[in-house]
Design an enzyme around this catalytic site. Structure first.
Site, PDB file in Angstrom:
ATOM      1  N   TYR A  33     -62.516 -22.126-103.110  1.00  0.00           N
ATOM      2  CA  TYR A  33     -63.962 -22.341-103.036  1.00  0.00           C
ATOM      3  C   TYR A  33     -64.383 -22.535-101.598  1.00  0.00           C
ATOM      4  CZ  TYR A  33     -63.422 -27.426-102.367  1.00  0.00           C
ATOM      5  OH  TYR A  33     -63.111 -28.661-101.869  1.00  0.00           O
ATOM      6  N   ARG A 100     -52.968 -15.786-120.819  1.00  0.00           N
ATOM      7  CA  ARG A 100     -52.328 -16.861-120.070  1.00  0.00           C
ATOM      8  C   ARG A 100     -50.853 -16.586-119.811  1.00  0.00           C
ATOM      9  NH1 ARG A 100     -49.616 -21.585-120.225  1.00  0.00           N
ATOM     10  NH2 ARG A 100     -50.308 -23.176-118.741  1.00  0.00           N
ATOM     11  N   LYS A 149     -58.193 -23.907 -99.232  1.00  0.00           N
ATOM     12  CA  LYS A 149     -59.279 -24.632 -99.923  1.00  0.00           C
ATOM     13  C   LYS A 149     -59.303 -24.223-101.397  1.00  0.00           C
ATOM     14  CE  LYS A 149     -64.121 -25.995 -99.096  1.00  0.00           C
ATOM     15  NZ  LYS A 149     -64.017 -27.451 -98.982  1.00  0.00           N
ATOM     16  N   GLU A 182     -56.368 -37.141 -94.035  1.00  0.00           N
ATOM     17  CA  GLU A 182     -57.817 -36.888 -94.015  1.00  0.00           C
ATOM     18  C   GLU A 182     -58.446 -37.655 -95.155  1.00  0.00           C
ATOM     19  OE1 GLU A 182     -58.711 -32.746 -94.981  1.00  0.00           O
ATOM     20  OE2 GLU A 182     -56.975 -32.647 -96.303  1.00  0.00           O
ATOM     21  N   LEU A 207     -57.111 -29.969 -94.729  1.00  0.00           N
ATOM     22  CA  LEU A 207     -58.022 -28.829 -94.716  1.00  0.00           C
ATOM     23  C   LEU A 207     -58.553 -28.684 -93.292  1.00  0.00           C
ATOM     24  CD1 LEU A 207     -59.408 -26.756 -96.630  1.00  0.00           C
ATOM     25  CD2 LEU A 207     -61.425 -28.196 -96.395  1.00  0.00           C
TER      26      LEU A 207
HETATM   27  N1  PLP Z   1     -61.079 -32.204 -95.987  1.00  0.00           N
HETATM   28  C1  PLP Z   1     -61.226 -31.974 -97.308  1.00  0.00           C
HETATM   29  C2  PLP Z   1     -60.120 -32.367 -98.244  1.00  0.00           C
HETATM   30  C3  PLP Z   1     -62.417 -31.388 -97.802  1.00  0.00           C
HETATM   31  O1  PLP Z   1     -62.553 -31.162 -99.116  1.00  0.00           O
HETATM   32  C4  PLP Z   1     -63.446 -31.060 -96.885  1.00  0.00           C
HETATM   33  C5  PLP Z   1     -64.680 -30.445 -97.331  1.00  0.00           C
HETATM   34  O2  PLP Z   1     -64.878 -30.121 -98.474  1.00  0.00           O
HETATM   35  C6  PLP Z   1     -63.245 -31.324 -95.518  1.00  0.00           C
HETATM   36  C7  PLP Z   1     -62.049 -31.889 -95.111  1.00  0.00           C
HETATM   37  C8  PLP Z   1     -64.287 -30.984 -94.499  1.00  0.00           C
HETATM   38  O3  PLP Z   1     -64.364 -29.593 -94.314  1.00  0.00           O
HETATM   39  P1  PLP Z   1     -65.689 -28.892 -93.805  1.00  0.00           P
HETATM   40  O4  PLP Z   1     -66.056 -29.522 -92.514  1.00  0.00           O
HETATM   41  O5  PLP Z   1     -65.327 -27.465 -93.647  1.00  0.00           O
HETATM   42  O6  PLP Z   1     -66.723 -29.131 -94.868  1.00  0.00           O
END
Ligand code: PLP
Length: 282
Positions: A33, A100, A149, A182, A207
Site C-alpha cells: 500500500y 487459495r 510497505k 521506528e 520503512l
Molecule cells: N514507518 C512506518 C511503519 C509507517 O507505517 C510509516 C507510514 O505509514 C512511516 C514509517 C512513515 O512513512 P512516510 O513518511 O512515507 O509516511
C-alpha cells in the site's frame, strides 16, 4: 455525503465497493500500500511515494498495473468525487484473486487495485503538533523486511492499540539490542545533547519513510547535522528533543517516552522549525 472508492477500474460508493473473498491481500496479506497526504488539493512528496510504491511491488514481484500518470488520473478523480482538498489518499495493490494456495498464482493473474480518499482537518493536525504527543515503547515483533510497505501490519496494529490504551499516541518499537527501530506508523528521531539529529539508518528494519528523507534534506539545508544510526531508549529519554515523521503527522514532537519527559516536556524548537520548513517547502 457518499464516499467513493476506486476498485479495479470502477468508482463506486464505498459501501458497495467489494473485493473477492479469495483476494490474496485478504488471505495472505500478499499486498502493498501507499499513502499520500493532500494539502490544498496537492499530493505531498508525490514522486517519493510513487517511487516507493514501485519498489514495494518489485520486491514482491507483483506486476505494476498502472503508470504514474494512470495513478494520478485516478487520484485526481477520487479527490474530486470525495471533495477532498486536505486529507489522505490510500492505495492498495494485491497480487490478485486466485484459488487459495501459498505459491504465486498464474502469471496472468490481475492485481487488485483499490483506492480511497478521505478528508482531514489540517487545523486539528496542527493543534496536535502544537501540544506534542506521548509515546510508549514496545518490543519490535515484526518480520525482517519492514522496508517493504506491505499490508502485513498486525504487530503495528497491536503496538498502536497498546499505546492508545496507555494514553499515548504512538508506540516506538525496540529491537533485540535495545535500539529504537521506528514507530508503529511513523519514523523516530531525536535531537541529541550535541545538537545532532539522529534517525535510524534506512535498513531492512524500518520503512524508508518519504517524509523522513524529505526532512533529512530540509534539516541539512537549514544547517543541522544529521546522523543515520540507531539509538537506544535511554539515549532518546535523555535527548533534547524527540519527534516522529510520516505523511500523516509530518513532523510531530514527542514530549514523553514511557512517561519520562523529553527535554522540558514541551515541543522542541527544532522539531517546530522542521515542521514549518516541511510545510513551507511543499
Ligand atoms: N514507518 C512506518 C511503519 C509507517 O507505517 C510509516 C507510514 O505509514 C512511516 C514509517 C512513515 O512513512 P512516510 O513518511 O512515507 O509516511
Amino acid at each position: 455525503m457518499t464516499r467513493f472508492a476506486y476498485v479495479n477500474g470502477r468508482y463506486l460508493p464505498q459501501n458497495e465497493a467489494l473485493i473477492h473473498i479469495e483476494d490474496r491481500g485478504f488471505q495472505f496479506a500478499d499486498a502493498i500500500y501507499e499513502v499520500w497526504s493532500v494539502r490544498s488539493g496537492d499530493l505531498l512528496d508525490a514522486d517519493g511515494h510513487f517511487g516507493r510504491l514501485e519498489r514495494s511491488l518489485a520486491e514482491l514481484r507483483i506486476t505494476n498495473p498502472k503508470s504514474r500518470v494512470g495513478y494520478r488520473l485516478v487520484i485526481a478523480e477520487l479527490l474530486r468525487r470525495n471533495r477532498v482538498r486536505d486529507g489522505l489518499v490510500y492505495l492498495q495493490i494485491s497480487r490478485g484473486r486466485a484459488r487459495r494456495d501459498h505459491a504465486f498464482p498464474a502469471a496472468d493473474t490481475r492485481p487488485t487495485v483499490v483506492m480511497t480518499a478521505k478528508r482531514l482537518d489540517p487545523a486539528a493536525a496542527d493543534r496536535r503538533a502544537d501540544h506534542g504527543v506521548a509515546v510508549i515503547t514496545r518490543p519490535d515483533e515484526r518480520w525482517a523486511r519492514c522496508d517493504i510497505k506491505t499490508v502485513n501490519l498486525l504487530p503495528n496494529v497491536l503496538a498502536k492499540q497498546a499505546a492508545l490504551e496507555a494514553g499515548a499516541a504512538e508506540a516506538w518499537l525496540v529491537d533485540g539490542a535495545g535500539k529504537v527501530t521506528e514507530g508503529s506508523s511513523t519514523n523516530a528521531w531525536i535531537l541529541n545533547a550535541d545538537g545532532v539529529l539522529v534517525t535510524r539508518q534506512a535498513d531492512h528494519a524500518i520503512l524508508h519513510g518519504i517524509t523522513r528523507s524529505t526532512i533529512m534534506n530540509r534539516a541539512a539545508a537549514l544547517g543541522y547535522r544529521v546522523e543515520e544510526r540507531s539509538f537506544s531508549v535511554e539515549e532518546a529519554q535523555s535527548a533534547r528533543e524527540a519527534f516522529m515523521t510520516s505523511a500523516t503527522t509530518f513532523v510531530t514532537s514527542i514530549t514523553s517516552i514511557d512517561g519520562r519527559p523529553v527535554g522540558n516536556g514541551a515541543p522542541g524548537s527544532v522539531a517546530i522549525a522542521l515542521r514549518a520548513a516541511y510545510l513551507e517547502s511543499l
